[in-house]
Structures are given as C-alpha cells and as structure tokens.
Design a protein around this motif. Structure first.
Motif, PDB file in Angstrom:
ATOM      1  N   ILE A 179      -5.560   2.524  -3.044  1.00  0.00           N
ATOM      2  CA  ILE A 179      -5.880   1.704  -2.065  1.00  0.00           C
ATOM      3  C   ILE A 179      -6.875   2.736  -1.266  1.00  0.00           C
ATOM      4  O   ILE A 179      -6.742   3.860  -1.088  1.00  0.00           O
ATOM      5  CB  ILE A 179      -4.779   1.370  -1.006  1.00  0.00           C
ATOM      6  CG1 ILE A 179      -3.858   0.512  -1.655  1.00  0.00           C
ATOM      7  CG2 ILE A 179      -5.634   0.658  -0.136  1.00  0.00           C
ATOM      8  CD1 ILE A 179      -4.060  -0.653  -2.473  1.00  0.00           C
ATOM      9  N   ALA A 180      -8.254   2.272  -1.251  1.00  0.00           N
ATOM     10  CA  ALA A 180      -9.207   3.039  -0.454  1.00  0.00           C
ATOM     11  C   ALA A 180      -9.056   2.866   1.150  1.00  0.00           C
ATOM     12  O   ALA A 180      -9.461   3.867   1.656  1.00  0.00           O
ATOM     13  CB  ALA A 180     -10.580   2.452  -1.145  1.00  0.00           C
ATOM     14  N   ARG A 181      -8.723   1.530   1.403  1.00  0.00           N
ATOM     15  CA  ARG A 181      -8.872   1.515   3.013  1.00  0.00           C
ATOM     16  C   ARG A 181      -7.650   0.102   3.135  1.00  0.00           C
ATOM     17  O   ARG A 181      -7.944  -0.633   2.360  1.00  0.00           O
ATOM     18  CB  ARG A 181     -10.215   1.280   3.671  1.00  0.00           C
ATOM     19  CG  ARG A 181     -10.154   1.089   4.802  1.00  0.00           C
ATOM     20  CD  ARG A 181     -11.629   0.933   5.430  1.00  0.00           C
ATOM     21  NE  ARG A 181     -12.349   2.372   5.372  1.00  0.00           N
ATOM     22  CZ  ARG A 181     -12.182   3.290   6.161  1.00  0.00           C
ATOM     23  NH1 ARG A 181     -11.471   3.135   7.257  1.00  0.00           N
ATOM     24  NH2 ARG A 181     -12.817   4.444   6.018  1.00  0.00           N
TER      25      ARG A 181
ATOM     26  N   ALA B 164       0.905  -1.110   0.137  1.00  0.00           N
ATOM     27  CA  ALA B 164      -0.027  -0.108   0.161  1.00  0.00           C
ATOM     28  C   ALA B 164       0.821   1.299   0.034  1.00  0.00           C
ATOM     29  O   ALA B 164       0.446   2.384  -0.716  1.00  0.00           O
ATOM     30  CB  ALA B 164      -0.748   0.078   1.168  1.00  0.00           C
TER      31      ALA B 164
ATOM     32  N   ALA C  97      -0.202   3.696  -3.020  1.00  0.00           N
ATOM     33  CA  ALA C  97      -1.316   4.422  -2.044  1.00  0.00           C
ATOM     34  C   ALA C  97      -2.486   5.079  -2.746  1.00  0.00           C
ATOM     35  O   ALA C  97      -3.554   4.933  -2.199  1.00  0.00           O
ATOM     36  CB  ALA C  97      -0.527   5.555  -1.379  1.00  0.00           C
ATOM     37  N   ARG C  98      -2.298   5.490  -4.071  1.00  0.00           N
ATOM     38  CA  ARG C  98      -3.534   5.972  -4.703  1.00  0.00           C
ATOM     39  C   ARG C  98      -4.440   5.137  -5.262  1.00  0.00           C
ATOM     40  O   ARG C  98      -5.510   5.308  -5.266  1.00  0.00           O
ATOM     41  CB  ARG C  98      -2.929   6.651  -6.019  1.00  0.00           C
ATOM     42  CG  ARG C  98      -2.040   7.977  -5.577  1.00  0.00           C
ATOM     43  CD  ARG C  98      -1.811   8.760  -6.636  1.00  0.00           C
ATOM     44  NE  ARG C  98      -0.840   9.982  -6.462  1.00  0.00           N
ATOM     45  CZ  ARG C  98      -0.295  10.736  -7.426  1.00  0.00           C
ATOM     46  NH1 ARG C  98      -0.607  10.610  -8.782  1.00  0.00           N
ATOM     47  NH2 ARG C  98       0.394  12.049  -6.883  1.00  0.00           N
TER      48      ARG C  98
ATOM     49  N   VAL D 299       1.711   5.808   2.812  1.00  0.00           N
ATOM     50  CA  VAL D 299       0.603   4.896   3.270  1.00  0.00           C
ATOM     51  C   VAL D 299      -0.223   5.456   4.430  1.00  0.00           C
ATOM     52  O   VAL D 299      -1.227   5.422   4.560  1.00  0.00           O
ATOM     53  CB  VAL D 299       1.017   3.610   3.665  1.00  0.00           C
ATOM     54  CG1 VAL D 299       1.654   3.485   4.903  1.00  0.00           C
ATOM     55  CG2 VAL D 299      -0.115   2.587   3.796  1.00  0.00           C
TER      56      VAL D 299
ATOM     57  N   VAL E 106      -3.670   6.967   3.647  1.00  0.00           N
ATOM     58  CA  VAL E 106      -4.879   5.918   3.652  1.00  0.00           C
ATOM     59  C   VAL E 106      -5.751   5.542   4.795  1.00  0.00           C
ATOM     60  O   VAL E 106      -5.270   5.407   5.521  1.00  0.00           O
ATOM     61  CB  VAL E 106      -4.272   4.493   3.057  1.00  0.00           C
ATOM     62  CG1 VAL E 106      -5.580   3.479   2.710  1.00  0.00           C
ATOM     63  CG2 VAL E 106      -3.357   4.688   1.749  1.00  0.00           C
TER      64      VAL E 106
ATOM     65  N   HIS F 114     -10.121   9.222  10.438  1.00  0.00           N
ATOM     66  CA  HIS F 114      -9.804   8.256   9.517  1.00  0.00           C
ATOM     67  C   HIS F 114      -9.734   6.801  10.050  1.00  0.00           C
ATOM     68  O   HIS F 114      -9.382   5.762   9.184  1.00  0.00           O
ATOM     69  CB  HIS F 114      -8.764   8.723   8.468  1.00  0.00           C
ATOM     70  CG  HIS F 114      -9.154   9.936   7.804  1.00  0.00           C
ATOM     71  ND1 HIS F 114      -8.507  11.048   8.307  1.00  0.00           N
ATOM     72  CD2 HIS F 114      -9.785  10.544   6.683  1.00  0.00           C
ATOM     73  CE1 HIS F 114      -9.039  12.208   7.458  1.00  0.00           C
ATOM     74  NE2 HIS F 114      -9.741  11.594   6.773  1.00  0.00           N
TER      75      HIS F 114
END
Length: 504
Positions: free
Chosen positions: A97-99, A90, A94-95, A185, A188, A223
């Motif tokens: 991955i939503a979660r 991730a 990173a871009r 990361v 995220v 988050h």
C-alpha cells in the motif's frame, strides 16, 4: 500508473463508485472496487457469520490480485465504514500500500469496533445494548433516514433514490467486532478527505490539534495530508468528478499538512488577549472563578461559557485561557461581576453534563451576595453554542442578555446528536424578548458559518431580538489570533452591548 482500490461504506457496494471510478480510469489510473460479502459481493452462506474479519479478507483478496509489479503502488480508499476493513487489510499487506485515504471517515484504532464511529448516538446505544450479539443484520435506511448516517447535502433526488434502492442490510458483526491491528499500517502515508457539509473541515481539525487532543496529535505528522470537499457524506455521488481529482492529487502526495505543536510558541488559544486589560483579583470556588468590580455591590454579572470539546487533560483549563480571563477582567473593570467556569464538554457525547455544570455555576454566581441575582448575562463561545438552547427555549426573568461569539448554533450532521435539545436554531423561536448579542467572524469556517446564518434566519422569522457584531476579517477565536483595530473595536462593542442590557 496509479492503482486505486475503493471500499464503500455501510449498506452500499461497488455501484456508488461508478462515476468516480470512470473518471479515474479516464485519467489513466487502474481502479478496483471491492465487493464486500453481503454488500454487493458474494451472499453469505447459510449460517455464516459475516463480521469485520470477513470484510478484511475481501479487501485482502483484491490486494493480492494485483500484479506483483504494481505492489507498493496501491492507493487504498475507505469511505465511512469501509475504512475499517481497508485499514485491517492494509495492516496485513502494508508493503503493498502506497497510501490510505480516509474518505469522510473516522480514525479507527486497534481494539475498537466500527460501531464507535456510527454518528447516531442513540443508534450506537441500541446496537451496543444487544449484549455484543454479532449475528443478524441491520436493515438499510429508508429514503428519509440516511441522515442518521451522514449528511445527504449535495445528493440529487435521483441519487438518493438510487442509494436507497440499491442499499443492502449491514451484517451486525461488521459493526460489533473490534478491529485488530498489529501496527504495521502505521508506516503507510495517510490522506483524509473531509466533507464539510457533514462535519469539520481542516481548520477545525487544526484547532483540535492545537488544543492537545491526544487522539488527533498524529494527524500533524508530515506523512498525513488533508483535502476538503464542500458536500455531504457521499461525495462519490454528489461530487464524483471533484472527488476523482482529489484522489489523484492525494495519490501524488498532495494536500494540506497540519501544523504540529511548537514547544517554543504557545498555541493560538493561549496567545495574549487582544486588549490590554489590567490584572484583577479573582476568587476560585470549585469550577468557577469570580472577578469582582470596584464597589460594594450588588452588581450585575456576566457568566462566560467556553467552547469545546476540550480534552479532559488540557492544561491550562479553559477558565485560565487568555480569551476568557481577558473578557472577565475587562467586564469587571466596567462595573459588572465576571464569572468563568470549567465544564465537562470533553466529547460530543458530553453536552448534557456540560449543561448541568453551566446551570450549577450560574446558580452559584447568583447566590453570591455581591451579585444582583436578577441581572445576569450568559456569554457562550464556539462549541459551547449548543448549550444556549436551554436558555433560549425557556429564558428565566433574571436572564437579561444572551451573547455568543463565533458559535456553533446547530449540531453538525456528523455529531449524531438527535432530539430537540441542544439545537439553538429551533430554540430561538421560544426566546421571546430575550436580547441576544451575536459576534460573527467574517472569516469563519464554512461549516460553522452555515449554522450561524441558519440561526439568524430563524431569529428573523420569529422576531427575536438579535444584535450582530460583525468582525469582517475575524477568524474563529480571533481574540488571540493577532490584534487588529477592527477586532478590538468588535470586542468593545460586544461588551458594551451586553452591559447595556444588564443595566437597562
């Protein structure tokens, strides 16, 4: 459409996700399970050193295989060791991955190997003692040894058989090579799924945040969300449907959010004691404070032992927390010397040195001429509960009572504590006629309440003398969580019970 990428933990492969993946797919999600090299993926080549970077590359390859239109929608799930290659991948993508979902896993940090998250302390020492050698493999656990890696609570006999039969050796390099993160990361969103049959639940994590533990402060970020599952360390095998539901909710941004520290309001453990007790002078020597009653003495004494782990930098230190100072003043006002102390339980690996601190403080109290050295009570709180084991196993004649408030009375499976020490559930069989007073919170965290009930069952079997003071609506640390008549009465009854044993 949500797209899940699932990364299994140590010794296991894609097969563990079968039922959870099927449920997610039935709900309309797209699911990919990562086959890590040597763990269900391609076998390692002759002379190939498989390490954490190898597994990170495996996860990156799966991320890169996702169609461009779904990049940014990926929910990346890492179980156990699997969170390390998941985070590493991730960080590089990173871009996409939503979660990230930490499924009953730790919080890996840059520069730290996965070995640091292995629960079994002895096993960590054995592997670390190899001089950092990264070649070779760690054999998979035997059927009766999976508990060294996490609680098997909830697993059927068939599931445990299958887990054992399909397990593969873990390449040592995957555990010994440090994780390297650039920091990308960190942006995220994160969800933690806590399996309360294996370790702490949400309420205990909130307590760690309240105590100011630096490593967990980031968990109070908006988050970050949390879920609990009442099962052991392998929920994809013991609760596959429930896990699928939790992952679906997590993907939608659901879950519990921790409360961040409020500078304008003291944390729960620093709020006022529930009884209005008069100030009393105290004497401070080293790590120990004495609160003296009126009159020349010698007086019986109660030594109060705080819980933990408490961060080394926490201020004020526990002996100045309202709960301990409140009890100490109250006891001194009723004719006994009260002692509070700071001990060095700063991590789960610190129980031995904390036990040394407690024993030294007790001897210091007994040596004071104003104290009747033959009439001493010890009173333990919360995570200090395992420290009761030494005193239960071999109670000295001068120990007239042992008390414990909302204690942890057996190490949680994720703690990795091995050996017979620090296990009050076992030690109570040697307690003999030692009077025990146990203050039980009715709204206790489930993982702690289970250890209390296990202790009480063991005490009944051996005929130990335990008096239980119940606080039906009480929570863990109830003395500073808001005064109620029930809670005040419980404190008075508990103190009365302890003092009665001291003067008998």
């Amino acid at each position: 459409m949500t797209l899940f990428i699932l990364v299994a933990g140590a010794f296991t492969g894609p097969y563990v996700w079968r039922d959870t993946a099927a449920r997610l797919a039935a709900e309309g999600a797209e699911v990919h399970t990562v086959a890590l090299t040597g763990l269900g993926g391609r076998p390692a080549g002759p002379g190939e050193a498989v390490d954490l970077e190898t597994h990170i590359a495996d996860v990156v390859a799966v991320i890169d295989s996702v169609p461009v239109e779904h990049c940014g929608d990926i929910v990346l799930v890492g179980h156990d060791y699997g969170i390390h290659p998941a985070l590493g991948a991730a960080d590089r993508r990173a871009r996409s991955i939503a979660r990230i979902v930490h499924l009953d896993s730790g919080m890996p940090r840059d520069g730290v190997p996965a070995l640091a998250a292995v629960p079994d302390q002895r096993l960590r020492e054995e592997l670390a003692g190899g001089g950092g050698e990264r070649t070779g493999e760690l054999p998979p656990p035997a059927r009766d040894a999976w508990s060294r890696w996490g609680s098997t609570a909830g697993l059927s006999e068939a599931a445990l058989d299958r887990l054992t039969a399909l397990a593969a050796p873990q390449p040592l390099g995957t555990l010994l090579q440090p994780l390297r993160l650039t920091g990308a990361v960190a942006a995220v969103p994160v969800t933690g799924v806590l399996c309360t049959g294996n370790g702490p639940g949400i309420e205990m994590v909130q307590l760690m945040v309240d105590l100011g533990e630096p490593a967990v402060q980031a968990l109070a970020d908006p988050h970050v969300t949390f879920f609990e599952l009442p099962t052991g360390h392998w929920p994809m095998l013991s609760r596959p449907v429930e896990l699928a539901e939790v992952l679906t909710e997590a993907a939608a941004g659901g879950g519990h959010r921790l409360k961040a520290a409020d500078a304008a309001e003291p944390p729960p453990h620093l709020r006022p004691f529930l009884l209005d007790v008069a100030e009393r002078p105290r004497e401070r020597t080293g790590n120990t404070d004495l609160y003296l009653p009126d009159g020349p003495g010698p007086h019986p004494a109660v030594v109060f032992v705080h819980g933990g782990p408490v961060p080394a930098g926490a201020r004020p230190t526990p002996r100045d927390w309202p709960t301990l100072t409140g009890y100490a003043r109250y006891v001194a006002g009723h004719g006994a010397v009260a002692a509070t102390l700071d001990h060095r339980l700063h991590a789960l690996t610190d129980y031995e040195r904390a036990a040394e601190d407690v024993r030294a403080a007790v001897e210091r109290v007994r040596a004071d001429p104003r104290v009747d050295a033959e009439r001493i009570a010890l009173w333990f709180f919360s995570g200090g509960g395992p420290l009761t084991a030494d005193w239960l196993a071999a109670p000295p004649a001068w120990l007239r009572c042992l008390a414990a408030s909302y204690p942890i009375l057996a190490p949680l499976p994720s703690w990795g504590l091995r050996g017979p020490r620090f296990r009050p559930v076992r030690a109570v069989a040697q307690a003999g006629k030692l009077p025990i007073v146990l203050v039980r919170a009715g709204r206790e965290m489930a993982e702690i309440a289970a250890t209390v009930e296990e202790f009480l069952a063991a005490a009944r079997r051996c005929g130990a003398g335990v008096e239980v003071v119940d606080v039906p609506e009480g929570r863990h640390g109830f003395e500073t969580l808001g005064p109620t008549d029930e809670a005040r009465d419980a404190v008075r009854r508990a103190v009365e019970a302890v003092l009665a044993r001291l003067t008998a």
